[in-house]
Each structure stands twice: as C-alpha cells, then as structure tokens.
Design a protein around this motif. Structure first.
Motif, PDB file in Angstrom:
ATOM      1  N   ARG A  44      84.996  44.019  74.913  1.00  0.00           N
ATOM      2  CA  ARG A  44      85.425  42.627  74.720  1.00  0.00           C
ATOM      3  C   ARG A  44      86.654  42.555  73.823  1.00  0.00           C
ATOM      4  NH1 ARG A  44      84.349  38.914  70.618  1.00  0.00           N
ATOM      5  NH2 ARG A  44      84.583  36.725  71.258  1.00  0.00           N
ATOM      6  N   LEU A  45      86.618  43.283  72.699  1.00  0.00           N
ATOM      7  CA  LEU A  45      87.764  43.258  71.790  1.00  0.00           C
ATOM      8  C   LEU A  45      88.994  43.853  72.456  1.00  0.00           C
ATOM      9  CD1 LEU A  45      88.946  42.709  68.986  1.00  0.00           C
ATOM     10  CD2 LEU A  45      88.207  45.002  68.307  1.00  0.00           C
ATOM     11  N   PHE A  46      88.812  44.948  73.186  1.00  0.00           N
ATOM     12  CA  PHE A  46      89.929  45.606  73.871  1.00  0.00           C
ATOM     13  C   PHE A  46      90.687  44.617  74.755  1.00  0.00           C
ATOM     14  CE2 PHE A  46      91.232  48.113  77.716  1.00  0.00           C
ATOM     15  CZ  PHE A  46      92.259  48.826  77.122  1.00  0.00           C
ATOM     16  N   ALA A  47      89.958  43.824  75.521  1.00  0.00           N
ATOM     17  CA  ALA A  47      90.606  42.836  76.395  1.00  0.00           C
ATOM     18  C   ALA A  47      91.280  41.733  75.590  1.00  0.00           C
ATOM     19  CB  ALA A  47      89.584  42.250  77.362  1.00  0.00           C
ATOM     20  N   LEU A  48      90.602  41.245  74.534  1.00  0.00           N
ATOM     21  CA  LEU A  48      91.162  40.138  73.750  1.00  0.00           C
ATOM     22  C   LEU A  48      92.414  40.552  72.983  1.00  0.00           C
ATOM     23  CD1 LEU A  48      87.921  38.452  72.328  1.00  0.00           C
ATOM     24  CD2 LEU A  48      89.458  37.553  74.100  1.00  0.00           C
ATOM     25  N   LEU A  49      92.499  41.813  72.570  1.00  0.00           N
ATOM     26  CA  LEU A  49      93.669  42.257  71.806  1.00  0.00           C
ATOM     27  C   LEU A  49      94.960  42.098  72.604  1.00  0.00           C
ATOM     28  CD1 LEU A  49      92.369  45.517  70.064  1.00  0.00           C
ATOM     29  CD2 LEU A  49      92.639  43.238  69.065  1.00  0.00           C
ATOM     30  N   SER A  50      94.856  42.142  73.924  1.00  0.00           N
ATOM     31  CA  SER A  50      96.070  41.993  74.748  1.00  0.00           C
ATOM     32  C   SER A  50      96.655  40.594  74.655  1.00  0.00           C
ATOM     33  CB  SER A  50      95.749  42.329  76.208  1.00  0.00           C
ATOM     34  OG  SER A  50      94.870  41.358  76.762  1.00  0.00           O
ATOM     35  N   LEU A 104      98.919  46.207  79.553  1.00  0.00           N
ATOM     36  CA  LEU A 104      98.832  45.561  80.866  1.00  0.00           C
ATOM     37  C   LEU A 104      97.447  45.750  81.472  1.00  0.00           C
ATOM     38  CD1 LEU A 104     102.299  46.572  82.387  1.00  0.00           C
ATOM     39  CD2 LEU A 104     101.659  44.402  81.333  1.00  0.00           C
ATOM     40  N   TYR A 105      96.896  46.939  81.301  1.00  0.00           N
ATOM     41  CA  TYR A 105      95.550  47.214  81.808  1.00  0.00           C
ATOM     42  C   TYR A 105      94.531  46.302  81.122  1.00  0.00           C
ATOM     43  CZ  TYR A 105      91.241  49.876  82.673  1.00  0.00           C
ATOM     44  OH  TYR A 105      89.974  50.251  83.027  1.00  0.00           O
ATOM     45  N   ALA A 106      94.621  46.199  79.788  1.00  0.00           N
ATOM     46  CA  ALA A 106      93.684  45.356  79.048  1.00  0.00           C
ATOM     47  C   ALA A 106      93.819  43.886  79.449  1.00  0.00           C
ATOM     48  CB  ALA A 106      93.918  45.515  77.539  1.00  0.00           C
ATOM     49  N   ALA A 107      95.050  43.450  79.713  1.00  0.00           N
ATOM     50  CA  ALA A 107      95.270  42.045  80.093  1.00  0.00           C
ATOM     51  C   ALA A 107      94.557  41.704  81.397  1.00  0.00           C
ATOM     52  CB  ALA A 107      96.763  41.773  80.222  1.00  0.00           C
ATOM     53  N   ASN A 108      94.399  42.694  82.273  1.00  0.00           N
ATOM     54  CA  ASN A 108      93.713  42.450  83.551  1.00  0.00           C
ATOM     55  C   ASN A 108      92.200  42.341  83.390  1.00  0.00           C
ATOM     56  OD1 ASN A 108      96.087  42.470  85.063  1.00  0.00           O
ATOM     57  ND2 ASN A 108      96.010  44.679  85.386  1.00  0.00           N
ATOM     58  N   LEU A 109      91.689  42.622  82.195  1.00  0.00           N
ATOM     59  CA  LEU A 109      90.244  42.623  81.964  1.00  0.00           C
ATOM     60  C   LEU A 109      89.757  41.362  81.253  1.00  0.00           C
ATOM     61  CD1 LEU A 109      89.984  46.304  80.681  1.00  0.00           C
ATOM     62  CD2 LEU A 109      89.326  45.482  82.952  1.00  0.00           C
ATOM     63  N   ARG A 110      90.687  40.468  80.916  1.00  0.00           N
ATOM     64  CA  ARG A 110      90.285  39.273  80.176  1.00  0.00           C
ATOM     65  C   ARG A 110      89.299  38.432  80.984  1.00  0.00           C
ATOM     66  NH1 ARG A 110      96.421  37.363  79.086  1.00  0.00           N
ATOM     67  NH2 ARG A 110      97.107  39.095  77.764  1.00  0.00           N
ATOM     68  N   GLY A 111      88.306  37.933  80.283  1.00  0.00           N
ATOM     69  CA  GLY A 111      87.342  37.043  80.924  1.00  0.00           C
ATOM     70  C   GLY A 111      87.428  35.649  80.351  1.00  0.00           C
ATOM     71  N   ARG A 112      86.293  35.073  80.066  1.00  0.00           N
ATOM     72  CA  ARG A 112      86.273  33.720  79.508  1.00  0.00           C
ATOM     73  C   ARG A 112      86.642  33.758  78.020  1.00  0.00           C
ATOM     74  NH1 ARG A 112      80.344  31.900  81.082  1.00  0.00           N
ATOM     75  NH2 ARG A 112      80.013  34.026  80.322  1.00  0.00           N
ATOM     76  N   GLY A 113      87.000  32.610  77.487  1.00  0.00           N
ATOM     77  CA  GLY A 113      87.260  32.503  76.054  1.00  0.00           C
ATOM     78  C   GLY A 113      88.679  32.807  75.636  1.00  0.00           C
TER      79      GLY A 113
END
Length: 605
Positions: free
Chosen positions: A281-287, A339-348
């Motif tokens: 979750r943090l990995f995606a949000l850091l992007s 860029l990879y992490a940005a593709n994993l963002r979900g809700r919030g």
C-alpha cells in the motif's frame, strides 16, 4: 552370519577406523557450470573490488543492487566476475539459479540435488546426508571452487549450500540485503549504469551511432534490462520512433516489453509480490509524491500512519530495493519503479494527496510562526531539501487547497529565491575581494622588482565593473512583492546587503583606478566597507552567505599580510560551513589555516 567390510575407491595407508557405514564413491568431478559471457559494459571498479575480494576475502560475498531492481545486472556482473577470476579457481565453478522470487523458489534440498549431480555424486535419500556428502565432495577437490548462488531471496536458501572448506568462495546475488546468524556476507551494492556506459551498451547492442541514443538511455533509466530491451526493439524501428513511444510516461513500461521473459514490469512484479499488504500500500502511495525524493514525514502523511511505523515500512521497501536511500535520511524511486508503482494505485488517492498538502502547509505555517520544531535554524535544511518538491506541489496545491494553499507554497519558494540571490551576491563580493587581493599583490610586485605588470593589472581591474553591474540585477530581483514573507524581514535584510555591497564596490573600483604606488593604502577602506556587510549578513543567518563573507575578509587580510586576522576569519569559515563537507570554500579554509599554523610553529621560516 558372516560380516564382510569392503572399502574401495582409493589406496589407504595406516589404520582405517569404521564408524557406521563408510561410503567412498568415485573422485569428485571438477565442475564447469559457469554460464557463457554476455555483452558487458562498464563497472570496472566494482569488478576489480569483487575479484580482489574473491581472491583474499573470507566467507560468502553478496552482490546486491543499490536500486534493488530486477534487471539491474546482478547476474551479468556475477558471471563476468567469475569469468575474469576463473584462473584462480582450479577446483571449478558451480552455478545455480535459486529462482528466489518466482512463485516456486528452489528449495535447499533441490539445490543440493542439482549441485551434487554437477559434482558427479549419487544422491543419498536423507537430506542431512546430502549436505554432508556435498561438503565432503567440495573438501576433496584439488583446487579452490567458486559457487555462484544466483537470485536468492533469503539466507535460508543459501546457508545449506555454503562449503565447509574455507578455500572455496561463494558469490550470491539477491534483490534483498541478505544477512542472519548463518550468513554474514560482505555486501557489494550495484547501481544503475552511468550515462556513458548506458550509451556504450546501447551502441554495442544496436551497432548504430544515433544522436537520440543518449535520450533513449535516459528514458530507460540507465537500467541494463531496459537498455537491452530497447536495443532489441531498435532492430525493427528507428531511434526516433522508440524515443517517441518511451516519452509517454503512461505507456513507457508497456513499451519496454518483449514478452514474459524479457519485460521490465515482469522483473518488478517478482519483487512486488513478496511485499506485505502494508508495504504494498505504501509503495503505491509513494508514487503520488511530486518531488524527486521525500522525507519519512511526507511518506507518513501519504500513508496516514505515524512516522515511526512508516519509517519501518520505508526500510522494508529499501531492503527489497524498491526504494533507494537518498541524502539526509530521504528516499527516492528509480524512474521506472515510480511508473510501475503509479500503476498500482487503488482507492484513497485524493485523500492521500490532501494529507500530503496539509503536511506541507503545516510545516510552512510552523516556520512562519517560529514554532518548534520549525524554528529558523532547523527550518533551513528542510526548505533546501524540499525546494523541488514545493515547486512540484504548486499545481496540486491549486487543485486541492485553493488560492490560499498556493500562496503559502509560493511564499516558501519566494524565500528560497531571495536566499539564492543572497548567496549569489556573497559569491560576487568574494570574487571581487579576491581580485582586490590579486591587484594589490601585482602592484606590490611591480614596486618591489620594478617589472611592469600593467597588462595583468588592467585585466584584473576590468573585472570590477561587470561585477558591480550585477548589483542592479540583484536589486531588481529583491523588489517588494505582495507575497507574505515566510520569514519576516528576510527580503529587507537581503536588500540592505545589496545596498552596502554598492559602497563596497565603489571602494573596489577606487582601488582599481588608484595610482600604482597607492594600492596598499586603499586596503583599510576595503576592510571598512566589508565590515559594513556584517550586520545584514548575520541577520540572514545563512551559513553559505556568512562563509563567503568571512572568506572575503580573510582574502583582504591576506593582502595586508595580517595572518592573525586572516586565521580568525578562516576559523569562522570552518565553523559556518562545518555541515557543508563538499564545499570548496571549506576545504580551502582548512588548507590555508594549516599553512598559517605551520608557519607559526616554525617562526615564519
């Protein structure tokens, strides 16, 4: 019942004592499992360090990636190292891919089976017996052996494979920093290729020399896997076409794809799926952070977690090499990983952005109010570190916080602009003071030895006028603004510094125009004008500005041959710039102080 013992497999002298069952198989085979070399470019210093360590070190060695990316070239580096070190390993080379990040990693027992087969041994049924036989076989080899354990994900995969014979060496590659009580390797960290080596690799792969190749290397983030994919893609498209495809950040990872076995996102997938839910979750949000790097506090705001908990997650992502540690306790992504992490963002996502903006606005309000822990001396490094993030935050501030948020962010950037003007002014003053010193020394030489120095004097004197002209530009850049000041009075003090610098430059120009015989007599006026800068300099509380100012004083004291006053000023430079280890001014001040001290110790001889 008659029992018969039969021992075969060699000649034995002396007493043979049997303990249980004695099994002596054929002599161990000299393994030659080293994969062939691939095209390898750069990293010569790291190669030298690795080969030296293999020759002289003790215990296993770990090759680990600084950026931690799949595709950064760990295996290629290990194989190249082994080929170059091969003459030192007469016992041969064992190579095993442990597939540590695949869905089904190689187990220690499976690895032992593979290695025993390579050593020409029959497999005993018991796992403990396998390990015993494996180490016995290695101990029986005539020469040193190198084991390469590639793609390990944990110490548990590697520890059972370690030889018992200290002659042998082990080289491990991993996406994690591996260490526990059974495995304490020496760590070597691999970074992406530098731009020159990236270009060389692309050129070798494609056989072309195109002006767009440096741009392609940059778009690939200098990651070897991405560069190799780009090289393959260039076989059927032009550099311009590929550069256009990679320029679209939304499609860049998709473009760097030649199938499941050769794709950048696949390499990243292997690391990502080993993360815990909180880490992922943090990995995606850091992007979402707009700057080039971020602090643990900013990460905590994005995650909506306490900073201590967030710091543990950041460290876990760093150990997994999905984040890099930056200077000052900050963290950053490799461009392709972002860029990879940005593709994993979900809700919030919107809520996380609002928390991040609120965090920045709270810090800026604290600086403006002088509230702990944001009092001015502590605020200075925070502002310097966050400048690029604040610039990138202007657009989100408009969207999420309205005009008021933009004003607060812009006032912080305005403060940094004023600070930059003050530093530039201090550098200009110092340069002019240095030229005054040069002028005086040339005049003294002309008087002392009777050799005209007029061309040199005129060249130095000509430098004052353009420097003085810069003061008008500084005044213009410090004009009053409607923005609220982050630190009240800062712009006023910077303008005062410019005005007093005008008086100083008047004196500098007078020295340049003075009769040759009168130069030294002008130096007291120079010092007096310099001392007029002390008040605004001290009020700004900028170490770099103060350091440059004190260096100017030291320079003029040097021209007056007043070493005691020069040393006092240089001591102030060292004190002000003690936290700027890379500063040339700091290094100069220390060297010059050492010279003055040495002269004093020898009585000036």
């Amino acid at each position: 019942m008659e029992t018969e013992n039969s021992i075969t497999g060699g000649s034995f002298k002396g007493t043979v004592v049997q303990a249980g069952t004695v099994v002596l198989g054929p002599a161990p085979v000299r393994p030659s499992g080293l994969p062939p070399r691939t095209l390898f470019v750069g990293r010569e210093q790291l190669l030298t360090e690795l080969i030296d360590a293999l020759a002289t070190g003790h215990g296993p060695l770990l090759v680990s990636a600084l950026a931690g990316l799949g595709g950064i070239g760990k295996t290629a580096l290990a194989v190249e190292t082994a080929h170059r070190a091969l003459p030192r390993f007469h016992g041969g080379v064992l190579f095993i891919d442990l597939h540590g990040y695949d869905e089904h990693p190689v187990t220690p027992e499976q690895a032992l089976d593979t290695l025993l087969h390579a050593l020409g041994a029959d497999l005993p049924p018991d796992p403990a017996a396998k390990q015993h036989l494996y180490r016995s076989r290695l101990a029986a080899l005539d020469g040193r052996l190198l084991l390469i354990a590639d793609n390990a994900s944990s110490p548990a995969q590697v520890s059972p494979l370690l030889p018992g014979d200290p002659r042998h060496r082990v080289l491990v590659t991993s996406r994690h920093r591996l260490a526990d009580r059974t495995l304490a390797p020496r760590h070597f960290r691999i970074d992406v290729l530098d731009p020159a080596d990236s270009l060389a690799l692309l050129t070798e792969l494609t056989g072309v020399d195109d002006p767009l190749l440096p741009e392609l290397a940059e778009l690939c983030g200098h990651l070897p896997l991405a560069l190799r994919i780009a090289g393959a893609l260039l076989t059927d498209r032009s550099p311009a076409e590929l550069a256009a495809a990679l320029a679209d950040t939304r499609a860049r990872l998709a473009a760097l794809d030649l199938g499941p076995d050769l794709a950048v996102h696949t390499a990243f997938d292997l690391s990502y799926r080993r993360l815990s839910r909180a880490e992922a979750r943090l990995f995606a949000l850091l992007s979402l952070h707009p700057g080039p790097d971020l602090s643990p506090g900013a990460a905590a705001a994005l995650a909506g977690l306490p900073e201590a908990d967030t710091l543990e997650l950041l460290r876990a992502l760093t150990r997994a090499h999905l984040l890099e540690e930056a200077d000052g306790g900050r963290y950053r992504f490799h461009d392709l990983v972002r860029l990879y992490a940005a593709n994993l963002r979900g809700r919030g996502v919107r809520a996380a952005r609002k928390r991040l903006l609120a965090r920045y606005l709270d810090v800026l309000a604290g600086i403006r109010a002088g509230r702990e822990p944001y009092t001015w001396p502590r605020a200075r490094p925070w502002l310097a570190a966050e400048e690029r993030s604040l610039i990138a935050l202007l657009l989100p501030a408009q969207q999420l916080g309205g005009r008021r948020a933009v004003t607060h962010v812009d006032s912080a950037l305005d403060h940094l602009r004023v600070c930059r003007v003050a530093r530039h002014l201090a550098a200009v003053v110092h340069g002019a003071a240095l030229n005054v010193t040069t002028l005086v020394l040339l005049m003294e030489r002309e008087q002392r030895i009777g050799t005209p120095a007029s061309p040199e004097l005129e060249e130095v004197a000509r430098t004052f006028a353009p420097r003085a002209a810069l003061l008008d530009e500084f005044t213009e850049r410090l004009a009053p603004t409607a923005l609220p000041e982050l630190r009240p009075g800062y712009r006023r003090d910077a303008r005062l510094l410019v005005e007093r610098a005008r008086a100083l430059f008047t004196v500098f120009l007078a020295v340049a125009a003075a009769p040759r015989s009168a130069a030294v007599t002008e130096l007291p006026a120079v010092l007096a004008a310099l001392h007029m800068l002390e008040e605004p300099v001290s009020r700004l509380e900028e170490p770099e500005v103060t350091g440059q100012y004190l260096l100017s004083l030291a320079t003029v004291h040097s021209a007056r041959h007043d070493e005691a006053a020069e040393a006092a000023a240089l001591t102030g430079v060292v004190e002000e710039l003690r936290d700027h280890a890379a500063s040339y001014d700091l290094r100069y001040a220390r060297r010059r102080l050492a010279v003055i001290t040495a002269k004093g110790a020898t009585g000036g001889r």
